[in-house]
Design an enzyme around this catalytic site. Structure first.
Site, PDB file in Angstrom:
ATOM      1  N   GLU A  96       3.897  -6.230  31.259  1.00  0.00           N
ATOM      2  CA  GLU A  96       2.436  -6.189  31.285  1.00  0.00           C
ATOM      3  C   GLU A  96       1.925  -5.575  29.992  1.00  0.00           C
ATOM      4  OE1 GLU A  96      -1.329  -4.712  34.028  1.00  0.00           O
ATOM      5  OE2 GLU A  96       0.713  -4.281  34.706  1.00  0.00           O
ATOM      6  N   PHE A  97       0.917  -6.200  29.410  1.00  0.00           N
ATOM      7  CA  PHE A  97       0.318  -5.765  28.150  1.00  0.00           C
ATOM      8  C   PHE A  97      -0.941  -4.950  28.397  1.00  0.00           C
ATOM      9  CE2 PHE A  97      -3.012  -6.655  24.992  1.00  0.00           C
ATOM     10  CZ  PHE A  97      -2.432  -6.111  23.864  1.00  0.00           C
ATOM     11  N   ILE A 101      -9.080   0.404  22.111  1.00  0.00           N
ATOM     12  CA  ILE A 101      -9.516   0.985  20.845  1.00  0.00           C
ATOM     13  C   ILE A 101     -10.289   2.249  21.214  1.00  0.00           C
ATOM     14  CG2 ILE A 101     -10.869   0.651  18.735  1.00  0.00           C
ATOM     15  CD1 ILE A 101      -8.343  -1.158  19.005  1.00  0.00           C
ATOM     16  N   GLY A 110     -11.803  -6.575  15.308  1.00  0.00           N
ATOM     17  CA  GLY A 110     -10.648  -7.455  15.479  1.00  0.00           C
ATOM     18  C   GLY A 110      -9.330  -6.722  15.651  1.00  0.00           C
ATOM     19  N   TYR A 111      -9.355  -5.402  15.719  1.00  0.00           N
ATOM     20  CA  TYR A 111      -8.123  -4.629  15.841  1.00  0.00           C
ATOM     21  C   TYR A 111      -7.409  -4.892  17.170  1.00  0.00           C
ATOM     22  CZ  TYR A 111      -9.837  -1.798  11.872  1.00  0.00           C
ATOM     23  OH  TYR A 111     -10.288  -1.359  10.660  1.00  0.00           O
ATOM     24  N   ALA A 143     -13.176  -8.043  26.240  1.00  0.00           N
ATOM     25  CA  ALA A 143     -11.712  -8.012  26.286  1.00  0.00           C
ATOM     26  C   ALA A 143     -11.159  -9.403  26.556  1.00  0.00           C
ATOM     27  CB  ALA A 143     -11.232  -7.027  27.346  1.00  0.00           C
ATOM     28  N   TYR A 147      -8.500 -11.462  24.229  1.00  0.00           N
ATOM     29  CA  TYR A 147      -7.215 -11.947  24.738  1.00  0.00           C
ATOM     30  C   TYR A 147      -7.084 -13.455  24.559  1.00  0.00           C
ATOM     31  CZ  TYR A 147      -7.065  -7.323  26.935  1.00  0.00           C
ATOM     32  OH  TYR A 147      -7.080  -5.970  27.169  1.00  0.00           O
ATOM     33  N   LEU A 148      -8.168 -14.190  24.765  1.00  0.00           N
ATOM     34  CA  LEU A 148      -8.130 -15.635  24.539  1.00  0.00           C
ATOM     35  C   LEU A 148      -7.835 -15.938  23.066  1.00  0.00           C
ATOM     36  CD1 LEU A 148     -11.149 -16.716  26.775  1.00  0.00           C
ATOM     37  CD2 LEU A 148      -8.737 -17.309  27.169  1.00  0.00           C
ATOM     38  N   LYS A 149      -8.436 -15.184  22.149  1.00  0.00           N
ATOM     39  CA  LYS A 149      -8.177 -15.359  20.712  1.00  0.00           C
ATOM     40  C   LYS A 149      -6.706 -15.108  20.390  1.00  0.00           C
ATOM     41  CE  LYS A 149     -12.569 -14.075  18.598  1.00  0.00           C
ATOM     42  NZ  LYS A 149     -13.228 -13.046  17.766  1.00  0.00           N
TER      43      LYS A 149
END
Length: 187
Positions: A96-97, A101, A110-111, A143, A147-149
């Site tokens: 699991e990820f 930030i 974009g971090y 978020a 995640y999609l990016k």
């Protein structure tokens, strides 16, 4: 990218780099995680403590059940957040990820997306995992966009999945597979 999982000291990206978190990072992580703008987007909302984080390191990181990294801006090496893989399951080749930030002025740069991409690379190439998944509160649109990016796809929308502060909350499950076969039927 090549990894030595026993000596991986820094994972370099374009705008950020990652270094393994340790006991010295506890105060920073506890402070970040207890800020309302972080906590309010988490499923687990109880206050973090120094003792609790030390226990996380002992039970999860030192046993290989988790990998946790501090996100550093490449310019100046300022710590700005945390990313991790938890519940690393080598038998089923998945984990699991998570990411957050912790510095407000670093949000929206974009971090988080870059940290996700670096951690996916680490998961698939260093840890030899097949699948990385995540859970997020359905109202956390920023978020989900990040995640999609990073290449995660939405697997499920779970209605009233968890109860947070007396209210049932919907959860989105997302995942990324190491090798995506376009002919694979996911369900």
């Amino acid at each position: 990218m090549k990894y030595d999982t026993m000596k991986c000291s820094i994972i370099d990206g374009e705008k950020i780099c990652l270094r393994p978190a340790d006991y010295a990072d506890t105060d920073l992580i506890v402070n970040w995680r207890n800020q309302p703008f972080i906590r309010d987007n988490m499923i687990y909302r109880k206050p973090f403590t120094v003792d609790g984080h030390h226990e996380w390191i002992r039970l999860m990181i030192e046993t290989g059940k988790a990998a946790q990294f501090i996100i550093l801006e490449k310019t100046g090496l300022r710590p700005v957040g945390v990313t991790f893989l938890r519940d690393i399951d080598s038998g089923n080749e998945k984990a699991e990820f998570g990411v957050f930030i912790g510095e407000k002025d670093a949000i929206g740069l974009g971090y988080g997306t870059e940290a996700a991409l670096l951690m996916l690379d680490y998961a698939f190439n260093a840890l030899k995992l097949h699948k990385v998944f995540l859970r997020l509160i359905s109202t956390n649109a920023a978020a989900e966009k990040s995640y999609l990016k990073a290449g995660f796809i939405r697997e499920a929308y779970l209605k009233d999945e968890v109860k947070i502060e007396g209210e049932f909350v919907d959860i989105i499950l997302m995942s990324k597979l190491k090798d995506v076969n376009p002919n694979h039927d996911s369900g």
